[in-house]
Scaffold this motif. Structure first.
Motif, PDB file in Angstrom:
ATOM      1  N   LEU A  11       0.856  -1.178   0.000  1.00  0.00           N
ATOM      2  CA  LEU A  11       0.000   0.000   0.000  1.00  0.00           C
ATOM      3  C   LEU A  11       0.897   1.234   0.000  1.00  0.00           C
ATOM      4  O   LEU A  11       1.891   1.285   0.730  1.00  0.00           O
ATOM      5  CB  LEU A  11      -0.903   0.013   1.229  1.00  0.00           C
ATOM      6  N   VAL A  12       0.537   2.209  -0.822  1.00  0.00           N
ATOM      7  CA  VAL A  12       1.404   3.372  -1.006  1.00  0.00           C
ATOM      8  C   VAL A  12       0.585   4.651  -1.127  1.00  0.00           C
ATOM      9  O   VAL A  12      -0.632   4.626  -1.315  1.00  0.00           O
ATOM     10  CB  VAL A  12       2.268   3.215  -2.288  1.00  0.00           C
ATOM     11  N   TYR A  19      -1.646  17.052  -8.298  1.00  0.00           N
ATOM     12  CA  TYR A  19      -2.703  16.611  -7.397  1.00  0.00           C
ATOM     13  C   TYR A  19      -2.114  16.103  -6.088  1.00  0.00           C
ATOM     14  O   TYR A  19      -0.951  15.702  -6.016  1.00  0.00           O
ATOM     15  CB  TYR A  19      -3.548  15.529  -8.067  1.00  0.00           C
ATOM     16  N   PRO A  20      -2.895  16.100  -5.000  1.00  0.00           N
ATOM     17  CA  PRO A  20      -2.382  15.635  -3.706  1.00  0.00           C
ATOM     18  C   PRO A  20      -2.088  14.139  -3.752  1.00  0.00           C
ATOM     19  O   PRO A  20      -2.672  13.411  -4.556  1.00  0.00           O
ATOM     20  CB  PRO A  20      -3.552  15.940  -2.752  1.00  0.00           C
ATOM     21  N   PRO A  21      -1.177  13.653  -2.887  1.00  0.00           N
ATOM     22  CA  PRO A  21      -0.908  12.209  -2.824  1.00  0.00           C
ATOM     23  C   PRO A  21      -2.187  11.443  -2.560  1.00  0.00           C
ATOM     24  O   PRO A  21      -3.036  11.884  -1.776  1.00  0.00           O
ATOM     25  CB  PRO A  21       0.086  12.105  -1.657  1.00  0.00           C
ATOM     26  N   TRP A  22      -2.309  10.284  -3.187  1.00  0.00           N
ATOM     27  CA  TRP A  22      -3.546   9.495  -3.101  1.00  0.00           C
ATOM     28  C   TRP A  22      -3.202   8.058  -2.728  1.00  0.00           C
ATOM     29  O   TRP A  22      -2.209   7.520  -3.189  1.00  0.00           O
ATOM     30  CB  TRP A  22      -4.256   9.522  -4.457  1.00  0.00           C
ATOM     31  N   PRO A  23      -4.015   7.413  -1.873  1.00  0.00           N
ATOM     32  CA  PRO A  23      -3.695   6.041  -1.466  1.00  0.00           C
ATOM     33  C   PRO A  23      -3.956   5.036  -2.576  1.00  0.00           C
ATOM     34  O   PRO A  23      -4.945   5.132  -3.306  1.00  0.00           O
ATOM     35  CB  PRO A  23      -4.644   5.809  -0.275  1.00  0.00           C
ATOM     36  N   PRO A  62       5.428   4.789   1.318  1.00  0.00           N
ATOM     37  CA  PRO A  62       4.694   3.707   1.995  1.00  0.00           C
ATOM     38  C   PRO A  62       3.463   4.267   2.706  1.00  0.00           C
ATOM     39  O   PRO A  62       3.495   5.378   3.241  1.00  0.00           O
ATOM     40  CB  PRO A  62       5.724   3.165   3.002  1.00  0.00           C
ATOM     41  N   TYR A  63       2.403   3.488   2.731  1.00  0.00           N
ATOM     42  CA  TYR A  63       1.128   3.987   3.255  1.00  0.00           C
ATOM     43  C   TYR A  63       1.177   4.281   4.756  1.00  0.00           C
ATOM     44  O   TYR A  63       0.871   5.396   5.186  1.00  0.00           O
ATOM     45  CB  TYR A  63       0.024   2.971   2.965  1.00  0.00           C
ATOM     46  N   HIS A  64       1.523   3.300   5.566  1.00  0.00           N
ATOM     47  CA  HIS A  64       1.374   3.447   7.016  1.00  0.00           C
ATOM     48  C   HIS A  64       2.262   4.524   7.626  1.00  0.00           C
ATOM     49  O   HIS A  64       1.777   5.332   8.440  1.00  0.00           O
ATOM     50  CB  HIS A  64       1.605   2.090   7.695  1.00  0.00           C
ATOM     51  N   PRO A  65       3.564   4.614   7.285  1.00  0.00           N
ATOM     52  CA  PRO A  65       4.401   5.647   7.920  1.00  0.00           C
ATOM     53  C   PRO A  65       3.959   7.078   7.608  1.00  0.00           C
ATOM     54  O   PRO A  65       4.239   7.992   8.374  1.00  0.00           O
ATOM     55  CB  PRO A  65       5.795   5.368   7.326  1.00  0.00           C
ATOM     56  N   HIS A  66       3.266   7.275   6.496  1.00  0.00           N
ATOM     57  CA  HIS A  66       2.898   8.624   6.079  1.00  0.00           C
ATOM     58  C   HIS A  66       1.397   8.908   6.184  1.00  0.00           C
ATOM     59  O   HIS A  66       0.936   9.945   5.715  1.00  0.00           O
ATOM     60  CB  HIS A  66       3.368   8.867   4.645  1.00  0.00           C
TER      61      HIS A  66
END
Length: 553
Positions: A11-12, A19-23, A62-66
């Protein structure tokens, strides 16, 4: 991304240009989709949308740290729904893992228990066999018969019992099928998400649309598939500019879909001239999406509603242009377009270096080329951007935008195009969009005349018009346009959604375009005559479907 290793299934957060970062999730791309040349990148499926894209490694986190960081800087409704979809996916995945772990533990315990029972059973049978042998030595022939029976019973039952013991029987609820672990995504058939998150299946087939939402991502995915005839439905609203590997402008769709809260409006001041059927819907959506808009209309009363919605009032076209960074205009025909620019207190008087003018009117290529020349001669920037659609699509923000001219201005208009349309195309040099728009409307106008002709022929031959519509709606011609226009005719409701006089104007201009290159347009010419007859019957200000009345009078 230094020191962080990403792999399939991670997951990233994906950075999509401006555009803003998107999951999203790193997944396998379709087999026939080529990987872009150059820097390392991953194929990402974004949550809460139907967007897929090749994203460079340096644009991924990475998804979780950010997670907390991203949630703080992004507050849109659509963004929150995407995050919720990620959390739902994680819950389902965790549930699957727990179920698998539980089943594995039970299976292991069952096997151990089965082995223990097997050992006990074997010892019991051995003891019984020893007793039987003792009786044989003491007994008669009946004893021998009993021993034979015991031996036969043991020989027949033991293999079956062993097979049962060796079979890994599972207890408890079986794990869910793998399809239950797909990433949830929101429905994008409707403009605004209104329901719970639905699921989709991985991976997409080659017949499904693959979409990229990065406006600076030059490898537009559909252009790289081996099947260019793939039918693609534009249902997300993120503007893309498409370029071929050669660096030349690619005439490809810039997939876009506006959902409330997902658009970051430009900080440029927007002007809009012309509040007709199309312009009114466009301005309304610009305001809803947070743009700063100044409006002007020849009939000033039409501005009142938009002033109440937060728009500013411009007294003249020149004033609007001089006070705004980008000014859009949408008027009825070539004469109106020229008068707006060249007339008293017109657009040209407000143009100075750096001012931008976007003409959204449907006119001929000669007219738009002339306007471009005078705007640029004053140091301005010019883009033509006629729109395909009707009043309803304009109100819904689902227009198709055909643009040509200043490429940089096209990019600067991205948030505006997202607010007003579902798809935009950049077609190169000035004049191309005008030509394409006339061709599109020529096809549409001719089709409408054919529909009217079919319905009247059904009537005069004693056939049910409703049945004809039902049959058409079940066949290859089925479309929203067909159904709506037939319903207009059957109900006798010709309230304008697209003025008849304007479709006749477009047919006339399309025929002239054909003449200019010595290309025959007999179908359009025939349809044009029917519309002219309808105009003679005072149908000009009715909907184009009122062409039906030309056949019944």
């Amino acid at each position: 991304m230094a020191g962080v290793s990403l792999r399939l299934g991670d997951l990233v957060w994906g950075k999509l240009g401006r555009y803003p970062p998107w999951p999203g999730k790193i997944v396998n791309p379709p087999k026939d989709l080529k990987k872009p040349r150059g820097k390392k990148c991953f194929f990402v499926k974004f949550f809460g949308t139907e967007d897929h894209a090749w994203i460079k490694v340096e644009q991924l986190k990475p998804y979780h740290p950010h997670k907390e960081e991203m949630i703080k800087i992004n507050k849109g409704k659509r963004f929150q729904q995407a995050v919720d979809a990620v959390e739902e996916f994680l819950r389902k995945t965790k549930g699957k893992d727990q179920a698998s772990s539980h089943n594995s533990t039970e299976e292991k315990n069952w096997r151990n228990s089965s082995e223990e029972r097997g050992k006990q059973s074997a010892g019991e049978e051995k003891r019984k066999a020893s007793l039987s042998e003792g009786k044989v030595k003491k007994g008669t022939g009946e004893g021998k018969k009993r021993v034979s029976s015991v031996s036969s019973e043991r020989g027949s039952k033991s293999p079956l019992k062993r097979a049962q013991d060796q079979s890994p029987r599972k207890r408890g609820r079986p794990p869910k099928d793998e399809k239950d672990l797909t990433i949830p995504e929101s429905s994008t058939v409707k403009r605004v998400m209104t329901g719970t998150v639905a699921g989709f299946k991985w991976p997409p087939s080659v017949s499904e649309p693959v979409k990229d939402s990065d406006p600076h991502f030059h490898h537009f995915l559909l252009s790289q598939t081996e099947k260019p005839a793939v039918c693609y439905q534009a249902i997300t609203k993120k503007l893309k500019i498409c370029e071929e590997e050669t660096g030349s402008t690619s005439i490809q769709a810039a997939d876009s879909t506006a959902v409330n809260g997902s658009i970051t409006p430009t900080d440029k001041k927007i002007g809009f001239l012309g509040l007709g059927l199309m312009g009114s819907g466009i301005v309304s959506n610009l305001l809803k999406m947070g743009h700063t808009v100044t409006v002007w209309n020849r009939t000033a009363e039409k501005c009142d509603l938009f002033i109440q919605e937060g728009a500013r009032l411009g007294r003249t076209p020149a004033e609007v242009v001089s006070t705004c960074d980008i000014t859009f205009a949408c008027v009825s025909d070539p004469k109106a377009a020229k008068d707006l620019v060249l007339g008293p207190s017109g657009v040209l008087q407000g143009i100075r270096p750096g001012k931008c003018y976007v003409d959204m009117s449907t006119v001929d290529a000669d007219t738009v080329t002339e306007l471009a020349q005078v705007i640029v001669s004053r140091g301005g920037r010019f883009l033509e951007a006629p729109v395909s659609g009707n009043q309803q699509l304009s109100n819904d923000g689902m227009l198709v935008i055909l643009a040509a001219g200043d490429r940089g201005l096209y990019e600067d208009c991205s948030s505006c195009f997202q607010a007003m349309g579902k798809t935009s195309f950049f077609l190169g040099e000035v004049g191309n969009a005008a030509k394409m728009m006339l061709i599109v409307n020529m096809v549409q106008g001719s089709f409408m005349a054919t529909i009217a002709e079919g319905l009247t022929l059904a009537q005069v031959t004693g056939q049910s018009q409703q049945t004809l519509l039902d049959i058409l709606n079940q066949g290859q011609l089925a479309s929203i346009f067909l159904d709506q226009k037939c319903q207009n005719i059957l109900q006798g409701n010709f309230k304008p959604d697209f003025y008849l006089k304007y479709i006749q104007k477009d047919l006339r201009l399309a025929i002239a375009l054909g003449d200019s290159v010595n290309h025959p347009t007999p179908m359009a010419a025939a349809a044009n005559e029917v519309y002219k007859r309808a105009k003679a019957l005072d149908q000009s200000d009715n909907d184009m479907s009122a062409v039906y009345r030309a056949y019944i009078h």
